[in-house]
Design a protein around this motif. Sequence first.
Motif, PDB file in Angstrom:
ATOM      1  N   GLU A   1       0.822  -1.211   0.000  1.00 20.98           N
ATOM      2  CA  GLU A   1       0.000   0.000   0.000  1.00 20.98           C
ATOM      3  C   GLU A   1       0.860   1.268   0.000  1.00 20.98           C
ATOM      4  O   GLU A   1       0.496   2.263  -0.620  1.00 20.98           O
ATOM      5  N   LEU A   2       2.000   1.238   0.684  1.00 20.59           N
ATOM      6  CA  LEU A   2       2.886   2.400   0.666  1.00 20.59           C
ATOM      7  C   LEU A   2       3.383   2.691  -0.751  1.00 20.59           C
ATOM      8  O   LEU A   2       3.449   3.851  -1.169  1.00 20.59           O
ATOM      9  N   LYS A   3       3.714   1.653  -1.491  1.00 21.18           N
ATOM     10  CA  LYS A   3       4.171   1.827  -2.873  1.00 21.18           C
ATOM     11  C   LYS A   3       3.060   2.427  -3.727  1.00 21.18           C
ATOM     12  O   LYS A   3       3.311   3.304  -4.567  1.00 21.18           O
ATOM     13  N   SER A   4       1.843   1.989  -3.490  1.00 27.73           N
ATOM     14  CA  SER A   4       0.713   2.505  -4.266  1.00 27.73           C
ATOM     15  C   SER A   4       0.407   3.961  -3.933  1.00 27.73           C
ATOM     16  O   SER A   4       0.235   4.800  -4.822  1.00 27.73           O
ATOM     17  N   LEU A   5       0.380   4.291  -2.637  1.00 25.69           N
ATOM     18  CA  LEU A   5       0.022   5.652  -2.224  1.00 25.69           C
ATOM     19  C   LEU A   5       1.114   6.668  -2.543  1.00 25.69           C
ATOM     20  O   LEU A   5       0.833   7.843  -2.755  1.00 25.69           O
ATOM     21  N   SER A   6       2.387   6.223  -2.562  1.00 29.39           N
ATOM     22  CA  SER A   6       3.482   7.156  -2.831  1.00 29.39           C
ATOM     23  C   SER A   6       3.465   7.670  -4.267  1.00 29.39           C
ATOM     24  O   SER A   6       3.987   8.751  -4.555  1.00 29.39           O
ATOM     25  N   THR A   7       2.865   6.908  -5.167  1.00 32.42           N
ATOM     26  CA  THR A   7       2.776   7.349  -6.567  1.00 32.42           C
ATOM     27  C   THR A   7       1.580   8.253  -6.808  1.00 32.42           C
ATOM     28  O   THR A   7       1.407   8.769  -7.910  1.00 32.42           O
ATOM     29  N   GLY A   8       0.758   8.439  -5.779  1.00 33.68           N
ATOM     30  CA  GLY A   8      -0.397   9.321  -5.892  1.00 33.68           C
ATOM     31  C   GLY A   8      -1.701   8.554  -5.823  1.00 33.68           C
ATOM     32  O   GLY A   8      -1.817   7.436  -6.327  1.00 33.68           O
ATOM     33  N   PHE A   9      -2.676   9.140  -5.142  1.00 34.90           N
ATOM     34  CA  PHE A   9      -4.018   8.556  -5.088  1.00 34.90           C
ATOM     35  C   PHE A   9      -5.036   9.672  -5.259  1.00 34.90           C
ATOM     36  O   PHE A   9      -4.806  10.822  -4.881  1.00 34.90           O
ATOM     37  N   VAL A  10      -6.174   9.349  -5.859  1.00 35.80           N
ATOM     38  CA  VAL A  10      -7.169  10.341  -6.253  1.00 35.80           C
ATOM     39  C   VAL A  10      -8.389  10.251  -5.362  1.00 35.80           C
ATOM     40  O   VAL A  10      -8.938   9.155  -5.146  1.00 35.80           O
ATOM     41  N   VAL A  11      -8.795  11.376  -4.810  1.00 33.57           N
ATOM     42  CA  VAL A  11     -10.016  11.476  -4.016  1.00 33.57           C
ATOM     43  C   VAL A  11     -10.766  12.725  -4.478  1.00 33.57           C
ATOM     44  O   VAL A  11     -10.188  13.827  -4.513  1.00 33.57           O
ATOM     45  N   ASN A  12     -12.007  12.545  -4.851  1.00 33.62           N
ATOM     46  CA  ASN A  12     -12.845  13.650  -5.321  1.00 33.62           C
ATOM     47  C   ASN A  12     -12.189  14.443  -6.457  1.00 33.62           C
ATOM     48  O   ASN A  12     -12.222  15.671  -6.498  1.00 33.62           O
ATOM     49  N   GLY A  13     -11.515  13.728  -7.350  1.00 33.28           N
ATOM     50  CA  GLY A  13     -10.925  14.368  -8.504  1.00 33.28           C
ATOM     51  C   GLY A  13      -9.586  15.033  -8.264  1.00 33.28           C
ATOM     52  O   GLY A  13      -9.012  15.622  -9.175  1.00 33.28           O
ATOM     53  N   LYS A  14      -9.038  14.946  -7.037  1.00 27.48           N
ATOM     54  CA  LYS A  14      -7.753  15.558  -6.718  1.00 27.48           C
ATOM     55  C   LYS A  14      -6.726  14.466  -6.410  1.00 27.48           C
ATOM     56  O   LYS A  14      -7.046  13.428  -5.844  1.00 27.48           O
ATOM     57  N   THR A  15      -5.477  14.732  -6.775  1.00 25.83           N
ATOM     58  CA  THR A  15      -4.395  13.772  -6.563  1.00 25.83           C
ATOM     59  C   THR A  15      -3.601  14.141  -5.313  1.00 25.83           C
ATOM     60  O   THR A  15      -3.217  15.294  -5.122  1.00 25.83           O
TER      61      THR A  15
END
Length: 477
Positions: free
Chosen positions: A77-91
């Motif tokens: 999960e750290l690898k996934s979140l470090s590349t960016g995650f989108v919530v409500n259209g924002k990264t």
Amino acid sequence: MFNHLFQKLTSVVRNYHNFRLQLNIDGLPIFKSSGLQFWPILGMLQEYSRKPVLIALYCGNSKPQSLSEYLKDLVCELKSLSTGFVVNGKTFFLTVCSVICDAPARAFIKGIKSHNGYSGCDKCVQSGIYINNRMTFPELNARVRTDVSFSNAEDEDHHVQPSPFCETSIAMVSGFPHDYMHLVCLGVVRRLLDLWMGTCGKLNYRISSRQVSFISGKLLALRSYIPSEFARRPRALDERLRWKATELKQVYQNFMLLSVSIYILASPTYCLLLNDFANTLLRSFVKHFGELYGQGFLVYNIHGLTHLSDDVKVHGHLDLISGFPFENYLKKIKRMVRKPSSPLQQVIRRISELDSTSLKDEETWNTHKKLKMLHSDGPVPQGFTGAVSQFKELSIDEFVINTAERDRCVKMKNKILLVQNIIVFEGEVYIVCKEYRHIAKFFDYPIDSTELGICFVSDLSPNLMSLKLDTNVQKCV
């Protein structure tokens, strides 16, 4: 058990774009008789939360047997979140800024030799020397390890197994700062007390029973003056084996090189300004420690002091990288287990009940003031006419000002004051107080104490004065 970090972050993405996550990993015995223990992974968002949250929890009769299996979900999960995650259209992005562990846990998580191994120092490259059944690290200027040298495994003797954290952006040397709760308070200070009063020290530096009684009396006399922000009040020296880290934290003042350097590095004001000076003091302390008590006592904790100022340069003052908030939360986790059977399930249920997986607005760093204990017995200086509300207690952020003995001394507008009353007049908060008119240095070695804001005060003025509450008010002991 693994709680997804993503679920915790979505509640705060309205105000933040880049998250700095501090992790804590440590073992926690549950019942000594059963041998059961937890290995929790806690997280805390820097500059947002003061309360850790539980990310993962392992339960077994020993520490996890497989490091890769233990960290697998977290690393993924750290690898996934470090590349960016989108919530409500924002990264948004997540970065792990530091990992706080004690020495055994740090060796396990990093996959390196233990702190009592020949290549056990994770900050510098030196081969330890085995003296009197202890691994010692006497060298003060050994070549330092770097994140790059760790990634390349340049010191083969230092590495035991690959760490799953190497797959993430975590800095494997600079990202693992020493925790001064374990290193200094529970390590160095406890060692000093044993040398001074225990049987391991030589007679030429051991203190007598009369001196122990005298110092114990002084410590007990201070109990009513220790502010409420301290978790524990002083106890007698003959109870030192039961002292907690917060008590040992207060004792280092007896040894001035160590005391002043830790004070500097723990101060948000001085930690960078006087960082090099603190480093010089700590290196002098370690050098003199070996000369005074013997090279056989230059163990991992003593040697670790030489790397403390470098950690502060990277991460900020010591309280930002200490284990104190995590230890407090571990205590809460342990209390959630009420019987030996199904301990993991008990914790999961308690956490669900308390809803501690969400980050609440009250956990933010917002400044707030709370007035308590309304009264009407003064004193109120002349000049305040009309409706005046009087209070005995004022809470500001994480400290308390009170008219009681232990919480009434403050510094405001460059004055040392003794609070007599707290009043509200026309919507403004005023401190009714008396001023100490004489200020002198408390010590002059290894630096004039007044340069650090440490002083001895006397001659309390008999005159009352009232000062509007300043945002820079400081609590004094």
